[in-house]
Write a protein that holds these residues in place. Structure first.
Motif, PDB file in Angstrom:
ATOM      1  N   ALA A  64      -3.150 -12.331  -0.811  1.00 18.54           N
ATOM      2  CA  ALA A  64      -3.924 -12.147   0.423  1.00 18.54           C
ATOM      3  C   ALA A  64      -4.194 -10.648   0.639  1.00 18.54           C
ATOM      4  O   ALA A  64      -3.422  -9.793   0.211  1.00 18.54           O
ATOM      5  CB  ALA A  64      -3.161 -12.730   1.607  1.00 18.54           C
ATOM      6  N   GLN A  65      -5.313 -10.371   1.304  1.00 17.19           N
ATOM      7  CA  GLN A  65      -5.653  -8.994   1.671  1.00 17.19           C
ATOM      8  C   GLN A  65      -4.563  -8.442   2.599  1.00 17.19           C
ATOM      9  O   GLN A  65      -4.163  -9.088   3.553  1.00 17.19           O
ATOM     10  CB  GLN A  65      -6.994  -9.019   2.414  1.00 17.19           C
ATOM     11  CG  GLN A  65      -7.525  -7.651   2.818  1.00 17.19           C
ATOM     12  CD  GLN A  65      -8.689  -7.752   3.823  1.00 17.19           C
ATOM     13  OE1 GLN A  65      -8.682  -8.623   4.685  1.00 17.19           O
ATOM     14  NE2 GLN A  65      -9.658  -6.875   3.686  1.00 17.19           N
ATOM     15  N   ASN A  66      -4.061  -7.246   2.304  1.00 19.56           N
ATOM     16  CA  ASN A  66      -2.992  -6.682   3.128  1.00 19.56           C
ATOM     17  C   ASN A  66      -3.551  -5.601   4.052  1.00 19.56           C
ATOM     18  O   ASN A  66      -3.346  -4.414   3.842  1.00 19.56           O
ATOM     19  CB  ASN A  66      -1.883  -6.135   2.224  1.00 19.56           C
ATOM     20  CG  ASN A  66      -0.723  -5.584   3.043  1.00 19.56           C
ATOM     21  OD1 ASN A  66      -0.734  -5.626   4.271  1.00 19.56           O
ATOM     22  ND2 ASN A  66       0.266  -5.050   2.354  1.00 19.56           N
ATOM     23  N   ILE A  67      -4.263  -6.051   5.097  1.00 20.01           N
ATOM     24  CA  ILE A  67      -4.852  -5.087   6.022  1.00 20.01           C
ATOM     25  C   ILE A  67      -3.800  -4.336   6.812  1.00 20.01           C
ATOM     26  O   ILE A  67      -4.012  -3.205   7.221  1.00 20.01           O
ATOM     27  CB  ILE A  67      -5.816  -5.768   7.028  1.00 20.01           C
ATOM     28  CG1 ILE A  67      -5.207  -7.038   7.617  1.00 20.01           C
ATOM     29  CG2 ILE A  67      -7.157  -6.046   6.376  1.00 20.01           C
ATOM     30  CD1 ILE A  67      -6.010  -7.672   8.730  1.00 20.01           C
ATOM     31  N   TYR A  68      -2.631  -4.968   7.014  1.00 18.17           N
ATOM     32  CA  TYR A  68      -1.629  -4.363   7.900  1.00 18.17           C
ATOM     33  C   TYR A  68      -1.027  -3.083   7.317  1.00 18.17           C
ATOM     34  O   TYR A  68      -0.452  -2.296   8.041  1.00 18.17           O
ATOM     35  CB  TYR A  68      -0.530  -5.374   8.235  1.00 18.17           C
ATOM     36  CG  TYR A  68      -1.018  -6.442   9.195  1.00 18.17           C
ATOM     37  CD1 TYR A  68      -0.836  -6.300  10.565  1.00 18.17           C
ATOM     38  CD2 TYR A  68      -1.697  -7.565   8.737  1.00 18.17           C
ATOM     39  CE1 TYR A  68      -1.298  -7.257  11.453  1.00 18.17           C
ATOM     40  CE2 TYR A  68      -2.168  -8.529   9.620  1.00 18.17           C
ATOM     41  CZ  TYR A  68      -1.965  -8.373  10.982  1.00 18.17           C
ATOM     42  OH  TYR A  68      -2.429  -9.319  11.851  1.00 18.17           O
ATOM     43  N   ASP A  69      -1.157  -2.895   6.014  1.00 13.89           N
ATOM     44  CA  ASP A  69      -0.673  -1.653   5.436  1.00 13.89           C
ATOM     45  C   ASP A  69      -1.787  -0.627   5.236  1.00 13.89           C
ATOM     46  O   ASP A  69      -1.568   0.401   4.596  1.00 13.89           O
ATOM     47  CB  ASP A  69       0.101  -1.919   4.130  1.00 13.89           C
ATOM     48  CG  ASP A  69       1.522  -2.416   4.434  1.00 13.89           C
ATOM     49  OD1 ASP A  69       1.998  -2.201   5.576  1.00 13.89           O
ATOM     50  OD2 ASP A  69       2.151  -3.012   3.544  1.00 13.89           O
ATOM     51  N   GLN A  70      -2.972  -0.900   5.787  1.00  8.56           N
ATOM     52  CA  GLN A  70      -4.011   0.142   5.846  1.00  8.56           C
ATOM     53  C   GLN A  70      -3.743   0.977   7.100  1.00  8.56           C
ATOM     54  O   GLN A  70      -3.591   0.438   8.192  1.00  8.56           O
ATOM     55  CB  GLN A  70      -5.411  -0.473   5.918  1.00  8.56           C
ATOM     56  CG  GLN A  70      -5.793  -1.242   4.652  1.00  8.56           C
ATOM     57  CD  GLN A  70      -7.182  -1.875   4.767  1.00  8.56           C
ATOM     58  OE1 GLN A  70      -7.949  -1.537   5.662  1.00  8.56           O
ATOM     59  NE2 GLN A  70      -7.477  -2.801   3.876  1.00  8.56           N
ATOM     60  N   PRO A  71      -3.668   2.337   6.949  1.00  7.15           N
ATOM     61  CA  PRO A  71      -3.249   3.180   8.085  1.00  7.15           C
ATOM     62  C   PRO A  71      -4.061   2.945   9.365  1.00  7.15           C
ATOM     63  O   PRO A  71      -3.490   2.845  10.456  1.00  7.15           O
ATOM     64  CB  PRO A  71      -3.442   4.600   7.558  1.00  7.15           C
ATOM     65  CG  PRO A  71      -3.283   4.471   6.078  1.00  7.15           C
ATOM     66  CD  PRO A  71      -3.859   3.129   5.721  1.00  7.15           C
ATOM     67  N   ASP A  72      -5.405   2.824   9.280  1.00  5.11           N
ATOM     68  CA  ASP A  72      -6.194   2.657  10.511  1.00  5.11           C
ATOM     69  C   ASP A  72      -5.878   1.325  11.190  1.00  5.11           C
ATOM     70  O   ASP A  72      -5.753   1.246  12.407  1.00  5.11           O
ATOM     71  CB  ASP A  72      -7.701   2.814  10.253  1.00  5.11           C
ATOM     72  CG  ASP A  72      -8.233   1.847   9.203  1.00  5.11           C
ATOM     73  OD1 ASP A  72      -7.415   1.284   8.435  1.00  5.11           O
ATOM     74  OD2 ASP A  72      -9.461   1.669   9.135  1.00  5.11           O
ATOM     75  N   PHE A  73      -5.737   0.269  10.380  1.00  2.00           N
ATOM     76  CA  PHE A  73      -5.422  -1.032  10.949  1.00  2.00           C
ATOM     77  C   PHE A  73      -4.035  -1.013  11.582  1.00  2.00           C
ATOM     78  O   PHE A  73      -3.836  -1.469  12.705  1.00  2.00           O
ATOM     79  CB  PHE A  73      -5.498  -2.133   9.884  1.00  2.00           C
ATOM     80  CG  PHE A  73      -5.334  -3.503  10.465  1.00  2.00           C
ATOM     81  CD1 PHE A  73      -6.442  -4.258  10.813  1.00  2.00           C
ATOM     82  CD2 PHE A  73      -4.073  -4.043  10.701  1.00  2.00           C
ATOM     83  CE1 PHE A  73      -6.303  -5.519  11.385  1.00  2.00           C
ATOM     84  CE2 PHE A  73      -3.916  -5.295  11.265  1.00  2.00           C
ATOM     85  CZ  PHE A  73      -5.041  -6.040  11.605  1.00  2.00           C
ATOM     86  N   PHE A  74      -3.070  -0.465  10.863  1.00  2.00           N
ATOM     87  CA  PHE A  74      -1.687  -0.476  11.356  1.00  2.00           C
ATOM     88  C   PHE A  74      -1.573   0.286  12.673  1.00  2.00           C
ATOM     89  O   PHE A  74      -0.908  -0.158  13.607  1.00  2.00           O
ATOM     90  CB  PHE A  74      -0.744   0.133  10.307  1.00  2.00           C
ATOM     91  CG  PHE A  74       0.704  -0.001  10.677  1.00  2.00           C
ATOM     92  CD1 PHE A  74       1.356  -1.219  10.583  1.00  2.00           C
ATOM     93  CD2 PHE A  74       1.420   1.094  11.149  1.00  2.00           C
ATOM     94  CE1 PHE A  74       2.691  -1.353  10.937  1.00  2.00           C
ATOM     95  CE2 PHE A  74       2.762   0.970  11.514  1.00  2.00           C
ATOM     96  CZ  PHE A  74       3.399  -0.251  11.401  1.00  2.00           C
ATOM     97  N   GLU A  75      -2.289   1.412  12.743  1.00  2.40           N
ATOM     98  CA  GLU A  75      -2.262   2.202  13.974  1.00  2.40           C
ATOM     99  C   GLU A  75      -2.900   1.418  15.120  1.00  2.40           C
ATOM    100  O   GLU A  75      -2.374   1.351  16.227  1.00  2.40           O
ATOM    101  CB  GLU A  75      -3.011   3.524  13.756  1.00  2.40           C
ATOM    102  CG  GLU A  75      -2.881   4.478  14.919  1.00  2.40           C
ATOM    103  CD  GLU A  75      -3.664   5.781  14.683  1.00  2.40           C
ATOM    104  OE1 GLU A  75      -3.862   6.509  15.662  1.00  2.40           O
ATOM    105  OE2 GLU A  75      -4.099   6.024  13.539  1.00  2.40           O
ATOM    106  N   GLY A  76      -4.038   0.798  14.855  1.00  2.00           N
ATOM    107  CA  GLY A  76      -4.718   0.001  15.879  1.00  2.00           C
ATOM    108  C   GLY A  76      -3.868  -1.172  16.313  1.00  2.00           C
ATOM    109  O   GLY A  76      -3.693  -1.420  17.513  1.00  2.00           O
TER     110      GLY A  76
END
Lengths: 242, 242
Positions: free
Chosen positions: B2-14
């Motif tokens: 699965a796409q791991n958006i939660y470990d992308q810095p902008d997503f995690f910060e948001g």
């Protein structure tokens, strides 16, 4: 008492001209999907709630059903239904689904096509049906989909960027909806899909299948106007078991 | 995977700034409705699929849960979850729900909040969860509602007559949807509600409750922006039993 649009002359005339009224079950594109959800009918005692012209009743007998009781609010529809069979195992009677009473444990299958969205008190109706079925009996029905019914102004929308979409609003606000279909101010009752399912579960039915109907590629190839049914569901088909 | 958006810095910060991340369970308006669908937790062994910061795991232990295993795809989220408890009965592990494997009959409750719409193969996931539960175990989860996700361009529409409505199109066309939420091109998987329910039924789960979540009058009075959630459901909450 439920609104009896079917005995209004303009509605009855319009309804009688629909493909599903002229061609019967095969005139309804959702029929193959309904049929796939039905149990074997051999030897079953069936009640059809909102039986209309009796197409299902007559078909069920060709499949070996032991008997069919067709119930409907419309004198006009029952008169035509009665005129089209001499089968002694098919009976028709006037009934209002708002106040339905069934003999206890008298049926092996309850069936209904596109009638329950005219009923205000679905909880009461479901309990009445449960009481009329034997343990293990099946209950298969179709209703207008709440996505189709929810909006205060249902109908295709053209958006600024040239798309075509279907409006959903007031989804959580259940209750009466008035629309024009074959006649003016037809009264229907919007319920969330979850509400419909929870009513069945609370009455002790087990949910077996929930199908938000859409046409097959083959159906679209043969009848291109069905393509828009991929965009938003007009109907939902539900099978449960007592 | 699965796409791991939660470990992308902008997503995690948001994501870390959302009410549900700052305030925990009470920051999610659907939480009272979820809680009402949960069984008593006393003595239960729980698996939380997509556990995030571990709010549910820690709360479940205050309710007497015997143990909680929190699974998530995001290293960042698990690092914060681990930093917030020293409870020896709470464990966290990296897991991809697309390839989930659970020890057989090891849990009394499976829980998941807003994670499964990121999963492509829901049938496989449901079978894996079924295998990990003991007979009689509960499974309660929430997902984005397909009404919210179906359109190729989801978002409020203003109509010519001044209404505000939500577009539904492509409802029967299941599969990938890409939207911008906290970051660009988040990949989600649209499934009809019927498809989700039939996957559960086919895996032998019994459907117990289906709630297309909407706020109570009291919630709207306290947080007026919730009023729009009456127009179209953003989430559906489902409780089933093995």
């Amino acid at each position: 008492m439920a609104q009896n649009i079917y005995d209004q002359p303009d509605f009855f005339e319009g309804y009688s001209g629909l493909a599903r009224s002229v061609k019967g079950l095969d005139g309804a594109p959702e029929w193959p999907a309904i049929r796939a959800m039905l149990p074997a009918l051999d030897g079953r005692r069936i009640v059809d709630l909102g039986c209309g012209f009796g197409w299902f009743a007559r078909w069920a007998r060709t499949q070996g059903a032991a008997s069919v009781l067709g119930l409907d609010l419309s004198e006009n529809m029952l008169a035509r239904a009665r005129s089209e069979t001499t089968d002694p195992a098919v009976h028709y009677a006037i009934a209002d689904l708002e106040t339905l009473e069934l003999p206890p444990a008298a049926f092996d299958l309850a069936y209904s096509s596109l009638a329950f969205h005219y009923v205000e008190d679905f909880d009461r109706l479901v309990r009445a049906i449960y009481g009329g079925l034997v343990p293990g009996a099946h209950f298969v029905f179709t209703i207008e989909h709440p996505i189709y019914m929810a909006s205060t102004r249902p109908g295709w929308l053209a958006t600024e960027d040239g798309r075509r979409t279907w409006p959903v609003d007031h989804y959580a606000i259940e209750g009466e909806r008035r629309t024009d279909w074959l006649t003016k101010r037809v009264v229907k009752y919007h319920r969330m899909l979850g509400t419909t399912l929870n009513s069945l579960i609370d009455a002790k039915f087990a949910i077996r299948h929930v199908e938000e109907w859409s046409p097959t590629a083959e159906q679209i190839a043969g009848q291109t106007e069905l393509k828009e049914e991929l965009e938003r569901p007009m109907m939902v088909l539900i099978a449960v078991r007592r």
